[in-house]
Design a protein around this motif. Sequence first.
Motif, PDB file in Angstrom:
ATOM      1  N   VAL A 113       3.463 -16.537 -15.789  1.00 21.19           N
ATOM      2  CA  VAL A 113       5.147 -16.104 -16.826  1.00 21.19           C
ATOM      3  C   VAL A 113       5.251 -15.114 -15.903  1.00 21.19           C
ATOM      4  O   VAL A 113       4.886 -13.895 -15.595  1.00 21.19           O
ATOM      5  N   ALA A 115       9.925 -13.746 -15.396  1.00 18.83           N
ATOM      6  CA  ALA A 115      11.189 -13.097 -16.001  1.00 18.83           C
ATOM      7  C   ALA A 115      11.949 -13.087 -14.903  1.00 18.83           C
ATOM      8  O   ALA A 115      11.525 -12.787 -13.782  1.00 18.83           O
ATOM      9  N   ARG A 183      11.693 -23.307 -19.469  1.00 18.50           N
ATOM     10  CA  ARG A 183      13.170 -22.273 -19.224  1.00 18.50           C
ATOM     11  C   ARG A 183      12.938 -22.044 -20.298  1.00 18.50           C
ATOM     12  O   ARG A 183      13.576 -22.206 -21.691  1.00 18.50           O
ATOM     13  N   ILE A 184      12.813 -20.515 -21.148  1.00 19.29           N
ATOM     14  CA  ILE A 184      13.446 -19.647 -22.247  1.00 19.29           C
ATOM     15  C   ILE A 184      13.940 -18.411 -21.968  1.00 19.29           C
ATOM     16  O   ILE A 184      13.657 -17.372 -21.494  1.00 19.29           O
ATOM     17  N   PRO A 185      15.578 -18.519 -22.492  1.00 15.75           N
ATOM     18  CA  PRO A 185      16.502 -17.372 -22.692  1.00 15.75           C
ATOM     19  C   PRO A 185      15.692 -16.391 -23.593  1.00 15.75           C
ATOM     20  O   PRO A 185      15.201 -16.362 -24.212  1.00 15.75           O
ATOM     21  N   TYR A 186      15.808 -15.417 -23.283  1.00 11.19           N
ATOM     22  CA  TYR A 186      15.449 -14.011 -23.835  1.00 11.19           C
ATOM     23  C   TYR A 186      16.034 -13.324 -24.444  1.00 11.19           C
ATOM     24  O   TYR A 186      15.570 -12.357 -24.820  1.00 11.19           O
ATOM     25  N   ALA A 187      16.721 -12.776 -23.284  1.00 14.41           N
ATOM     26  CA  ALA A 187      18.238 -12.338 -23.225  1.00 14.41           C
ATOM     27  C   ALA A 187      19.293 -12.379 -22.676  1.00 14.41           C
ATOM     28  O   ALA A 187      18.911 -13.588 -21.938  1.00 14.41           O
ATOM     29  N   GLN A 190      18.730 -13.532 -18.564  1.00  7.00           N
ATOM     30  CA  GLN A 190      17.742 -13.233 -18.732  1.00  7.00           C
ATOM     31  C   GLN A 190      17.153 -14.463 -19.145  1.00  7.00           C
ATOM     32  O   GLN A 190      17.009 -14.591 -20.178  1.00  7.00           O
ATOM     33  N   THR A 191      16.075 -14.725 -18.389  1.00  4.66           N
ATOM     34  CA  THR A 191      15.193 -16.002 -18.736  1.00  4.66           C
ATOM     35  C   THR A 191      13.911 -15.937 -18.609  1.00  4.66           C
ATOM     36  O   THR A 191      13.276 -15.367 -17.475  1.00  4.66           O
ATOM     37  N   LEU A 192      12.894 -16.333 -19.484  1.00  2.86           N
ATOM     38  CA  LEU A 192      11.259 -16.616 -18.826  1.00  2.86           C
ATOM     39  C   LEU A 192      11.089 -17.585 -18.216  1.00  2.86           C
ATOM     40  O   LEU A 192      11.501 -19.248 -18.778  1.00  2.86           O
TER      41      LEU A 192
END
Length: 441
Positions: A113, A115, A183-187, A190-192
């Motif tokens: 993971v 960030a 790819r996971i947007p989280y803010a 910002q992405t993970l």
Amino acid sequence: MPNRWIRAWRGTLSKLGVLLLTALVIGLIAHKVWLCLFIATAGFLAVHLFALHQIGTHLNGPTVAAPARLPGIWRILQDRISARRRAARNDKRRLLAGLRAFRDAAAALPDAVVALDRERHILWFNRAARSLLGLDYPRDLGAPITHLVRATRVATWLDGGAGEPLIDVASPTNEQIRLSLRRIPYAEDQTLLVARDISQLQRLEQVRRDFVANVSHELRTPLTVVHGYLDMLEPEQWPDSEPILHELRTQSRRMTQIVEDLLTLSRLEVQDGLADERVQIAPMLETLKREAEALSQGRHQISIENNGSPAIQGSAKDLHSAFSNLVSNAVRYTPTDGRIGIRWESNDSGARLSVTDTGPGIPAQHLPRLTERFYRVSTSRSRETGGTGLGLSIVKHILQLHQARLEIQSELGVGSTFSCVFGPERLSASSIDEPVHEAGA
């Protein structure tokens, strides 16, 4: 608390009144009224300015410990500030504990993971990212991820928005480790980036492909022998066994077709590239119509429509196989006197070949699984029409090799439309002056 606050205000105002009255009396006795009132007021202000200083020192201090006891209203204010600071400190401790627990959980994940900020610079990564992606703490903090994970596919994937997971990427630390990236947007901005080790799944998938290919190859020879011997048996010589011979021949041909389809699927699964050919669409449509008419034997109305680019870039053999599968399915499942339409259209966003029929339609719950191997909406109907259950799987794999997709629309009692959707790159490449391949001609 409100009553205490009011009492404190009243007490402070009462003390001020008593102080000023006392100063007035003393001033009258000493004939210096204004001086006494000034001294009393200055003293009162000094006491309260000192209390205000204590409050400020208390607010700027690192601890929540209360300062020396203050008078009147300042004591209540001091108590409130201390209570608020204690509550804020407790909240902060709880948040820090939750954050530590979250980071410990993320650090313990077997998946890597990472960030990333808006510019794809690394903000944080867990332990698995060190072994799977080769990241080093703290050296790589703040570095662009594309400078550390140098695979061209990863950079292209990120530049394209990374909407779909990226499958089968070699780990920078070990070529034998295969990764799946998501790819996971989280803010905000910002992405993970999550990397999963799929090496074992890849090995199991390879074992499955090898097993299917080997079994199919092994079955081809005995089926050929059985089919040959059945062809040698003339029904006229065995009139009592004619229904049995007919059924044996039918099932033998069906098994042979299943083996051929399995071998085709095995070839498509291991195929890395495509023949770079310019495939003419008009001859392709004419060939598909002739094949449909031969299979239909006059039972259906078959039409073609060409409203698009004259050619497409790809493999003529594979494209004909995919289109032919859709057309043959339409003929098999459309009742007598039904209509089958084959339509080609294109624009700046891409191209589409659609096969529309007026068959019974497919229930909506079956549509997501139609491209699975051997999946059948109706087992009895599929066997009656001679289908193997592999045709749409072959279509899906061929389209994936062409960076295309299969869209299915169906309504019960109305019919179905199967569409092969191609991106614009297949059309732009087709304008190159190359030898023309007329599929199926």
